[in-house]
Motif scaffolding. Sequence first.
Motif, PDB file in Angstrom:
ATOM      1  N   ASN A 116     -18.283  -4.869  11.330  1.00  0.00           N
ATOM      2  CA  ASN A 116     -18.400  -6.322  11.292  1.00  0.00           C
ATOM      3  C   ASN A 116     -17.809  -6.886   9.996  1.00  0.00           C
ATOM      4  O   ASN A 116     -17.961  -8.056   9.695  1.00  0.00           O
ATOM      5  N   TYR A 117     -17.151  -6.026   9.225  1.00  0.00           N
ATOM      6  CA  TYR A 117     -16.497  -6.456   7.995  1.00  0.00           C
ATOM      7  C   TYR A 117     -15.064  -6.867   8.309  1.00  0.00           C
ATOM      8  O   TYR A 117     -14.431  -6.297   9.188  1.00  0.00           O
ATOM      9  N   HIS A 118     -14.557  -7.828   7.564  1.00  0.00           N
ATOM     10  CA  HIS A 118     -13.208  -8.335   7.795  1.00  0.00           C
ATOM     11  C   HIS A 118     -12.326  -8.077   6.578  1.00  0.00           C
ATOM     12  O   HIS A 118     -12.825  -7.897   5.469  1.00  0.00           O
ATOM     13  N   TYR A 119     -11.036  -8.083   6.806  1.00  0.00           N
ATOM     14  CA  TYR A 119     -10.076  -7.933   5.716  1.00  0.00           C
ATOM     15  C   TYR A 119      -8.889  -8.850   5.981  1.00  0.00           C
ATOM     16  O   TYR A 119      -8.636  -9.258   7.107  1.00  0.00           O
ATOM     17  N   ILE A 120      -8.185  -9.179   4.913  1.00  0.00           N
ATOM     18  CA  ILE A 120      -6.947  -9.943   5.008  1.00  0.00           C
ATOM     19  C   ILE A 120      -5.851  -8.992   5.494  1.00  0.00           C
ATOM     20  O   ILE A 120      -5.678  -7.906   4.947  1.00  0.00           O
ATOM     21  N   VAL A 121      -5.118  -9.405   6.509  1.00  0.00           N
ATOM     22  CA  VAL A 121      -4.054  -8.573   7.085  1.00  0.00           C
ATOM     23  C   VAL A 121      -2.766  -8.809   6.298  1.00  0.00           C
ATOM     24  O   VAL A 121      -2.210  -9.915   6.332  1.00  0.00           O
ATOM     25  N   PRO A 122      -2.283  -7.794   5.588  1.00  0.00           N
ATOM     26  CA  PRO A 122      -1.014  -7.961   4.876  1.00  0.00           C
ATOM     27  C   PRO A 122       0.119  -8.256   5.854  1.00  0.00           C
ATOM     28  O   PRO A 122       0.150  -7.733   6.966  1.00  0.00           O
ATOM     29  N   GLU A 123       1.020  -9.126   5.428  1.00  0.00           N
ATOM     30  CA  GLU A 123       2.190  -9.508   6.234  1.00  0.00           C
ATOM     31  C   GLU A 123       3.433  -8.942   5.561  1.00  0.00           C
ATOM     32  O   GLU A 123       3.714  -9.280   4.418  1.00  0.00           O
ATOM     33  N   LEU A 124       4.149  -8.097   6.260  1.00  0.00           N
ATOM     34  CA  LEU A 124       5.320  -7.432   5.692  1.00  0.00           C
ATOM     35  C   LEU A 124       6.589  -7.919   6.377  1.00  0.00           C
ATOM     36  O   LEU A 124       6.592  -8.173   7.576  1.00  0.00           O
ATOM     37  N   ASP A 125       7.658  -8.051   5.594  1.00  0.00           N
ATOM     38  CA  ASP A 125       8.957  -8.405   6.162  1.00  0.00           C
ATOM     39  C   ASP A 125      10.075  -7.818   5.316  1.00  0.00           C
ATOM     40  O   ASP A 125       9.837  -7.322   4.215  1.00  0.00           O
ATOM     41  N   ASP A 126      11.282  -7.883   5.841  1.00  0.00           N
ATOM     42  CA  ASP A 126      12.448  -7.268   5.182  1.00  0.00           C
ATOM     43  C   ASP A 126      12.786  -7.883   3.833  1.00  0.00           C
ATOM     44  O   ASP A 126      13.466  -7.253   3.024  1.00  0.00           O
ATOM     45  N   SER A 127      12.346  -9.101   3.573  1.00  0.00           N
ATOM     46  CA  SER A 127      12.725  -9.759   2.322  1.00  0.00           C
ATOM     47  C   SER A 127      11.843  -9.331   1.145  1.00  0.00           C
ATOM     48  O   SER A 127      12.121  -9.698   0.011  1.00  0.00           O
ATOM     49  N   MET A 128      10.814  -8.558   1.396  1.00  0.00           N
ATOM     50  CA  MET A 128       9.903  -8.159   0.327  1.00  0.00           C
ATOM     51  C   MET A 128      10.538  -7.105  -0.560  1.00  0.00           C
ATOM     52  O   MET A 128      11.178  -6.179  -0.086  1.00  0.00           O
ATOM     53  N   GLU A 129      10.315  -7.292  -1.844  1.00  0.00           N
ATOM     54  CA  GLU A 129      10.733  -6.297  -2.823  1.00  0.00           C
ATOM     55  C   GLU A 129       9.467  -5.744  -3.449  1.00  0.00           C
ATOM     56  O   GLU A 129       8.897  -6.346  -4.348  1.00  0.00           O
ATOM     57  N   PHE A 130       9.033  -4.601  -2.922  1.00  0.00           N
ATOM     58  CA  PHE A 130       7.810  -4.006  -3.420  1.00  0.00           C
ATOM     59  C   PHE A 130       7.984  -3.606  -4.875  1.00  0.00           C
ATOM     60  O   PHE A 130       9.020  -3.104  -5.268  1.00  0.00           O
ATOM     61  N   GLN A 131       6.950  -3.896  -5.649  1.00  0.00           N
ATOM     62  CA  GLN A 131       6.964  -3.580  -7.065  1.00  0.00           C
ATOM     63  C   GLN A 131       5.516  -3.405  -7.496  1.00  0.00           C
ATOM     64  O   GLN A 131       4.669  -4.249  -7.190  1.00  0.00           O
ATOM     65  N   LEU A 132       5.229  -2.309  -8.172  1.00  0.00           N
ATOM     66  CA  LEU A 132       3.865  -2.016  -8.581  1.00  0.00           C
ATOM     67  C   LEU A 132       3.411  -2.925  -9.717  1.00  0.00           C
ATOM     68  O   LEU A 132       4.102  -3.077 -10.719  1.00  0.00           O
ATOM     69  N   ASN A 133       2.260  -3.548  -9.524  1.00  0.00           N
ATOM     70  CA  ASN A 133       1.597  -4.319 -10.576  1.00  0.00           C
ATOM     71  C   ASN A 133       0.201  -3.715 -10.749  1.00  0.00           C
ATOM     72  O   ASN A 133      -0.735  -4.128 -10.078  1.00  0.00           O
ATOM     73  N   PRO A 134       0.059  -2.716 -11.641  1.00  0.00           N
ATOM     74  CA  PRO A 134      -1.213  -2.004 -11.785  1.00  0.00           C
ATOM     75  C   PRO A 134      -2.212  -2.677 -12.732  1.00  0.00           C
ATOM     76  O   PRO A 134      -3.234  -2.084 -13.062  1.00  0.00           O
ATOM     77  N   GLU A 135      -1.946  -3.921 -13.138  1.00  0.00           N
ATOM     78  CA  GLU A 135      -2.759  -4.586 -14.156  1.00  0.00           C
ATOM     79  C   GLU A 135      -4.257  -4.587 -13.830  1.00  0.00           C
ATOM     80  O   GLU A 135      -5.084  -4.269 -14.678  1.00  0.00           O
ATOM     81  N   LYS A 136      -4.627  -4.937 -12.610  1.00  0.00           N
ATOM     82  CA  LYS A 136      -6.044  -4.994 -12.220  1.00  0.00           C
ATOM     83  C   LYS A 136      -6.688  -3.617 -12.324  1.00  0.00           C
ATOM     84  O   LYS A 136      -7.783  -3.465 -12.860  1.00  0.00           O
ATOM     85  N   ILE A 137      -5.997  -2.606 -11.819  1.00  0.00           N
ATOM     86  CA  ILE A 137      -6.524  -1.252 -11.828  1.00  0.00           C
ATOM     87  C   ILE A 137      -6.746  -0.769 -13.263  1.00  0.00           C
ATOM     88  O   ILE A 137      -7.813  -0.260 -13.608  1.00  0.00           O
ATOM     89  N   ILE A 138      -5.743  -0.939 -14.095  1.00  0.00           N
ATOM     90  CA  ILE A 138      -5.825  -0.482 -15.480  1.00  0.00           C
ATOM     91  C   ILE A 138      -6.901  -1.255 -16.239  1.00  0.00           C
ATOM     92  O   ILE A 138      -7.695  -0.668 -16.982  1.00  0.00           O
ATOM     93  N   SER A 139      -6.944  -2.550 -16.042  1.00  0.00           N
ATOM     94  CA  SER A 139      -7.921  -3.396 -16.729  1.00  0.00           C
ATOM     95  C   SER A 139      -9.358  -2.989 -16.389  1.00  0.00           C
ATOM     96  O   SER A 139     -10.212  -2.854 -17.281  1.00  0.00           O
ATOM     97  N   GLU A 140      -9.645  -2.798 -15.101  1.00  0.00           N
ATOM     98  CA  GLU A 140     -11.003  -2.432 -14.701  1.00  0.00           C
ATOM     99  C   GLU A 140     -11.344  -1.010 -15.140  1.00  0.00           C
ATOM    100  O   GLU A 140     -12.480  -0.731 -15.534  1.00  0.00           O
ATOM    101  N   TYR A 141     -10.387  -0.101 -15.095  1.00  0.00           N
ATOM    102  CA  TYR A 141     -10.609   1.268 -15.584  1.00  0.00           C
ATOM    103  C   TYR A 141     -10.971   1.222 -17.072  1.00  0.00           C
ATOM    104  O   TYR A 141     -11.921   1.876 -17.509  1.00  0.00           O
ATOM    105  N   GLN A 142     -10.220   0.425 -17.838  1.00  0.00           N
ATOM    106  CA  GLN A 142     -10.473   0.315 -19.278  1.00  0.00           C
ATOM    107  C   GLN A 142     -11.814  -0.357 -19.559  1.00  0.00           C
ATOM    108  O   GLN A 142     -12.519   0.030 -20.484  1.00  0.00           O
TER     109      GLN A 142
END
Length: 172
Positions: A116-142
């Motif tokens: 009964n839990y919901h999530y936002i469905v990511p929308e993918l298309d050919d124009s996307m340029e994937f690029q890692l932004n690890p700021e949240k992960i690193i910040s919370e780990y620290q």
Amino acid sequence: MTNKTLITGFPRIGENRELKKALESYWSGKTTFKELENVGRELRRKHWLEQKSRGIDFISSNDFSYYDNMLDTAVMLNAIPVRFRNIENDVERYFAMARGNATAVAMEMTKWFNTNYHYIVPELDDSMEFQLNPEKIISEYQEAKDLGIKTKINIIGPITFIGLSKTTNGKD
């Protein structure tokens, strides 16, 4: 052999629904994002220390989200739908993706597997340029490390992310 304990994700909302109240206050303009961040930081601290005091061996970080973990993953990968790319402010863009705004409809929500839990469905298309932004992960780990807690980092895996995403151009 010693058994080890872990929690795959600690409930983020707070014992008294503090996150929900802080979000609604922020969305209504009664408080600032800085105040919302402070509530989030305090909840993470409280939850990590609670797990530590209970003897949990593997405590998670990156299980906290202001709105949705799939949305966080999309942002982390720069999988931003075209209709939100002109929003320069990261916070404004994040919540517009989740809730919509005056010029763009929100991203779809659907049930997480058969729950009964919901999530936002990511929308993918050919124009996307994937690029890692690890700021949240690193910040919370620290953050946790500063409390003397070395966490295991929770990440939605690539198969799950792609499998639960949709394409907007009809391609598979």
